[in-house]
Design a protein around this motif. Structure first.
Motif, PDB file in Angstrom:
ATOM      1  N   ASP A  32      -1.573  30.235   4.397  1.00 58.25           N
ATOM      2  CA  ASP A  32      -0.569  30.771   3.477  1.00 58.25           C
ATOM      3  C   ASP A  32      -0.874  32.238   3.240  1.00 58.25           C
ATOM      4  O   ASP A  32      -1.899  32.589   2.666  1.00 58.25           O
ATOM      5  N   TYR A  33       0.044  33.117   3.690  1.00 58.06           N
ATOM      6  CA  TYR A  33      -0.135  34.551   3.511  1.00 58.06           C
ATOM      7  C   TYR A  33       0.844  35.105   2.475  1.00 58.06           C
ATOM      8  O   TYR A  33       1.166  36.293   2.490  1.00 58.06           O
ATOM      9  N   GLY A  34       1.331  34.241   1.602  1.00 51.48           N
ATOM     10  CA  GLY A  34       2.297  34.678   0.601  1.00 51.48           C
ATOM     11  C   GLY A  34       3.700  34.317   1.038  1.00 51.48           C
ATOM     12  O   GLY A  34       4.121  33.163   0.951  1.00 51.48           O
ATOM     13  N   GLN A  35       4.450  35.296   1.537  1.00 44.53           N
ATOM     14  CA  GLN A  35       5.816  35.033   1.969  1.00 44.53           C
ATOM     15  C   GLN A  35       5.869  34.431   3.372  1.00 44.53           C
ATOM     16  O   GLN A  35       6.879  33.857   3.769  1.00 44.53           O
ATOM     17  N   THR A  36       4.771  34.542   4.121  1.00 47.95           N
ATOM     18  CA  THR A  36       4.714  33.992   5.477  1.00 47.95           C
ATOM     19  C   THR A  36       3.722  32.835   5.542  1.00 47.95           C
ATOM     20  O   THR A  36       2.628  32.916   4.997  1.00 47.95           O
ATOM     21  N   LEU A  37       4.128  31.764   6.218  1.00 48.34           N
ATOM     22  CA  LEU A  37       3.285  30.582   6.399  1.00 48.34           C
ATOM     23  C   LEU A  37       3.003  30.390   7.887  1.00 48.34           C
ATOM     24  O   LEU A  37       3.875  30.644   8.721  1.00 48.34           O
ATOM     25  N   ARG A  50       8.541  31.649   3.916  1.00 46.72           N
ATOM     26  CA  ARG A  50       8.656  30.772   2.752  1.00 46.72           C
ATOM     27  C   ARG A  50      10.072  30.864   2.184  1.00 46.72           C
ATOM     28  O   ARG A  50      10.591  31.971   1.982  1.00 46.72           O
ATOM     29  N   PRO A  51      10.706  29.725   1.917  1.00 43.93           N
ATOM     30  CA  PRO A  51      12.058  29.749   1.341  1.00 43.93           C
ATOM     31  C   PRO A  51      12.052  30.415  -0.028  1.00 43.93           C
ATOM     32  O   PRO A  51      11.095  30.288  -0.795  1.00 43.93           O
ATOM     33  N   GLN A  60       6.911  23.185  -4.481  1.00 42.06           N
ATOM     34  CA  GLN A  60       5.911  24.091  -3.931  1.00 42.06           C
ATOM     35  C   GLN A  60       5.581  23.689  -2.493  1.00 42.06           C
ATOM     36  O   GLN A  60       5.539  22.516  -2.169  1.00 42.06           O
ATOM     37  N   ILE A  61       5.348  24.678  -1.669  1.00 41.91           N
ATOM     38  CA  ILE A  61       4.852  24.418  -0.317  1.00 41.91           C
ATOM     39  C   ILE A  61       3.414  24.911  -0.273  1.00 41.91           C
ATOM     40  O   ILE A  61       3.130  26.065  -0.613  1.00 41.91           O
ATOM     41  N   ALA A  62       2.506  24.023   0.100  1.00 43.07           N
ATOM     42  CA  ALA A  62       1.083  24.347   0.043  1.00 43.07           C
ATOM     43  C   ALA A  62       0.428  24.121   1.397  1.00 43.07           C
ATOM     44  O   ALA A  62       0.938  23.377   2.249  1.00 43.07           O
ATOM     45  N   VAL A  63      -0.715  24.766   1.599  1.00 45.43           N
ATOM     46  CA  VAL A  63      -1.494  24.535   2.810  1.00 45.43           C
ATOM     47  C   VAL A  63      -1.887  23.057   2.870  1.00 45.43           C
ATOM     48  O   VAL A  63      -2.330  22.477   1.881  1.00 45.43           O
TER      49      VAL A  63
END
Length: 349
Positions: A32-37, A50-51, A60-63
């Motif tokens: 997880d790089y913030g706005q980019t996964l 990330r939506p 939430q979308i998590a690692v």
């Protein structure tokens, strides 16, 4: 590499079949790089944006999450269609003013709760980690690092066993190799293990040792206070050469579990039983007659440290629940206003 190596199993396959539509494929978030996964798929690693979540109500979308993804030819990008139901979830109340859940680790099978055998050795902190671990649904294991810097390893292990009954405890040294082979038994193909602990306890060094190469950057500890410098800045899943997936996480010195029902029962069930057996149900555990807590403290049946830990957690959890209720009432009030405005607009037409 296949998604089976990353933990894809029957649990996710069943829901995958129920939700699958043409063009979709499974992917697991590995960084997880913030706005980019970054995600792992059967065809290799991909990047996903990330939506946007403008009102904060989305999932939430998590690692560690498993997704169903579809490539959009118009957008020339991979888009998230759905997040599959989580097998386990380790979460806490996010730091700061905002009342929200922060998912630290998703879909992990085993949680390594790591403390170092120097000044990081802290049973109150370990109790909090244990509560969150039990509520996550994963299996907790305590790992005590830097055994080469400790002269009384066995006595400290005994303290941990007393604090976390029924949980396996390992003392290791990444310098001498002590205890490392015993730890390797947990890392098997498809199993995911999360490493949770404060900064400087040696999580990144531990991962590099398991991998046999430097996958993560490491820094030493400050000599003046034995505290580690913050090394890991984002959560990341790493596939180990001999099988198994390990999740390194940024250090957390404070932790308040987002939910603590099962965890509190396991860790403090004896304390709650004593507190519930007072003569008066609203006993403040002060000078009231028939106070079972005061009697247990005086007789030594209840340890003063555990009682204070339970009290502090109860106050913090009650405060968190009150903030959750306040946030819910605010949202309901906002929804009511929007509905009233909508009805007013309808009447105009």
């Amino acid at each position: 590499m296949s998604i089976i190596d990353y933990g894809w199993d029957e649990y996710f396959y069943t829901e995958y079949n129920e939700k699958l539509e043409q063009g979709m494929f499974p992917a697991r978030i590995i960084a997880d790089y913030g706005q980019t996964l970054r995600a792992a798929t059967d065809s290799g690693e991909i990047l996903i944006q990330r939506p946007l979540n403008k009102n904060g109500d989305g999932m939430q979308i998590a690692v560690g999450d498993w997704l169903l993804v579809q490539y959009d030819n118009n957008a020339k990008a991979n888009l998230i269609c759905t997040v599959l139901k989580r097998k386990t979830k380790f979460s806490r109340a996010a730091a700061g003013i905002e009342v929200r859940e922060q998912i630290v680790a998703s879909n992990v099978d085993i949680v390594f709760l790591i403390q170092s055998l120097n000044r990081d050795f802290n049973m109150k902190r370990l109790e909090r980690y244990m509560i969150a671990a039990w509520d996550s649904g994963a299996i907790p294991v305590v790992v005590l690092t830097k055994a080469d810097l400790c002269d009384d390893v066995e006595s400290k292990k005994a303290i941990v066993y007393e604090t976390t009954p029924g949980v396996e405890v390992h003392a290791i040294s990444c310098v001498t190799g002590e205890g490392i082979e015993e730890i390797r038994k947990y890392f098997t193909k498809g199993k995911t293990i999360a490493l949770l602990g404060s900064s400087g306890v040696g999580k990144s060094t531990f991962v590099n040792l398991l991998a046999g190469e430097e996958l993560l950057k490491t820094q030493g500890i400050r000599e003046d206070d034995s505290k580690g410098r913050h090394t890991t800045t984002h959560r990341e899943l790493l596939l180990l050469p001999d099988g198994g997936v390990v999740m390194d996480t940024p250090g957390m010195r404070s932790l308040l579990p987002w939910e603590a029902d099962e965890g509190m029962e396991i860790m403090f069930g004896d304390v709650e039983e004593i507190a519930g057996s007072c003569r008066f149900h609203d006993c403040s555990h002060g000078n009231e007659p028939g106070c079972a807590v005061r009697e247990a403290l005086e007789s030594g049946r209840l340890e003063e440290r555990r009682w204070k830990s339970w009290l502090k957690l109860q106050k913090e959890m009650a405060h968190l629940e009150a903030k959750k209720e306040g946030k819910l009432r605010f949202k309901e009030k906002q929804a009511g206003r929007h509905f009233a405005k909508f009805q007013k607009e309808l009447r105009k037409h």
